[in-house]
Design a protein around this motif. Structure first.
Motif, mmCIF file in Angstrom:
data_model
loop_
_atom_site.group_PDB
_atom_site.id
_atom_site.type_symbol
_atom_site.label_atom_id
_atom_site.label_comp_id
_atom_site.label_asym_id
_atom_site.label_seq_id
_atom_site.Cartn_x
_atom_site.Cartn_y
_atom_site.Cartn_z
ATOM 1 N N PRO A 1 0.825 -1.213 0.000
ATOM 2 C CA PRO A 1 0.000 0.000 0.000
ATOM 3 C C PRO A 1 0.860 1.264 0.000
ATOM 4 O O PRO A 1 1.996 1.251 0.475
ATOM 5 N N PRO A 2 0.312 2.360 -0.540
ATOM 6 C CA PRO A 2 1.101 3.589 -0.674
ATOM 7 C C PRO A 2 1.592 4.165 0.654
ATOM 8 O O PRO A 2 2.636 4.798 0.698
ATOM 9 N N GLU A 3 0.880 3.906 1.747
ATOM 10 C CA GLU A 3 1.288 4.479 3.029
ATOM 11 C C GLU A 3 2.438 3.726 3.701
ATOM 12 O O GLU A 3 2.989 4.180 4.697
ATOM 13 N N VAL A 4 2.823 2.562 3.156
ATOM 14 C CA VAL A 4 3.925 1.800 3.730
ATOM 15 C C VAL A 4 5.242 2.407 3.246
ATOM 16 O O VAL A 4 5.448 2.608 2.058
ATOM 17 N N GLU A 5 6.105 2.689 4.196
ATOM 18 C CA GLU A 5 7.387 3.291 3.861
ATOM 19 C C GLU A 5 8.362 2.222 3.378
ATOM 20 O O GLU A 5 8.151 1.032 3.559
ATOM 21 N N GLU A 6 9.443 2.665 2.783
ATOM 22 C CA GLU A 6 10.443 1.778 2.204
ATOM 23 C C GLU A 6 11.058 0.814 3.216
ATOM 24 O O GLU A 6 11.636 -0.182 2.840
#
Length: 186
Positions: free
Chosen positions: A147-152
């Motif tokens: 998901p887009p909210e998960v950071e690298e």
């Protein structure tokens, strides 16, 4: 408009089982859209997405009664239509895990992904003897959606699992169309 069903079958491996299953689908005017089949520990397992013309899906399960009588477990589930909109903006990645086989590898990786809200789209794994030593080697390939909210930093946790469990874990970006959706912003 065709109706989609997920068909699973497990049971004794024998010549002709795939022909029989696909004939039963074809007899309804249906088509196999996607399938996975494998021999697992002497049993044969089938996982299929089949499309059947509207109005011809009723009683599909009954068509497989003969196979059930032969000891096969068959399930047929109406599939929800997935237009991919629930994953718009998510990023697709290929995940590969290789190393010495031991208990808990899949669980460790799956637990890490779940904690980060990452969806496993596809996963295949196997254990096979090493060519020289015969020691069991583990190999896993997966396609995941992040998901887009998960950071690298979700990948650093995989590296830690690899280090701790003596595994090589690689992650690389995959094209969005491999995951069955296209970003609406493209």
């Amino acid at each position: 408009m065709p109706r989609n069903f997920v068909l699973t079958l497990t049971g004794p491996d024998r010549i002709g089982i795939v022909e029989e299953v696909t004939r039963l689908v074809l007899d309804r005017g249906g088509n196999v859209e996607t399938s996975r089949m494998a021999r697992l520990g002497g049993e044969f397992a089938v996982l299929m997405l089949v499309a059947v013309p509207e109005g011809k899906g009723e009683g599909l399960g009954g068509d497989f009664g003969g196979l059930a009588d032969q000891g096969y477990k068959v399930t047929i589930t109406a599939a929800d239509e997935d237009d991919g909109s629930s994953h718009v903006g998510w990023s697709a990645f290929h995940l590969s895990v290789d190393g010495a086989d031991h208990e808990g590898i899949i669980h460790e990786v799956a637990s890490h992904l779940a904690r980060h809200g990452i969806s496993i789209v596809e996963m295949d794994s196997e254990s096979a003897p090493a060519p020289t030593s015969g020691s069991p080697l583990f190999s896993m390939r997966a396609l995941v959606l992040v998901p887009p909210e998960v950071e690298e930093d979700w990948t650093s946790g995989l590296k830690e699992i690899g280090w701790r469990m003596n595994l090589e874990i690689d992650v690389e970006a995959a094209p969005d169309d491999e995951a069955g959706f296209e970003d609406s912003e493209s």
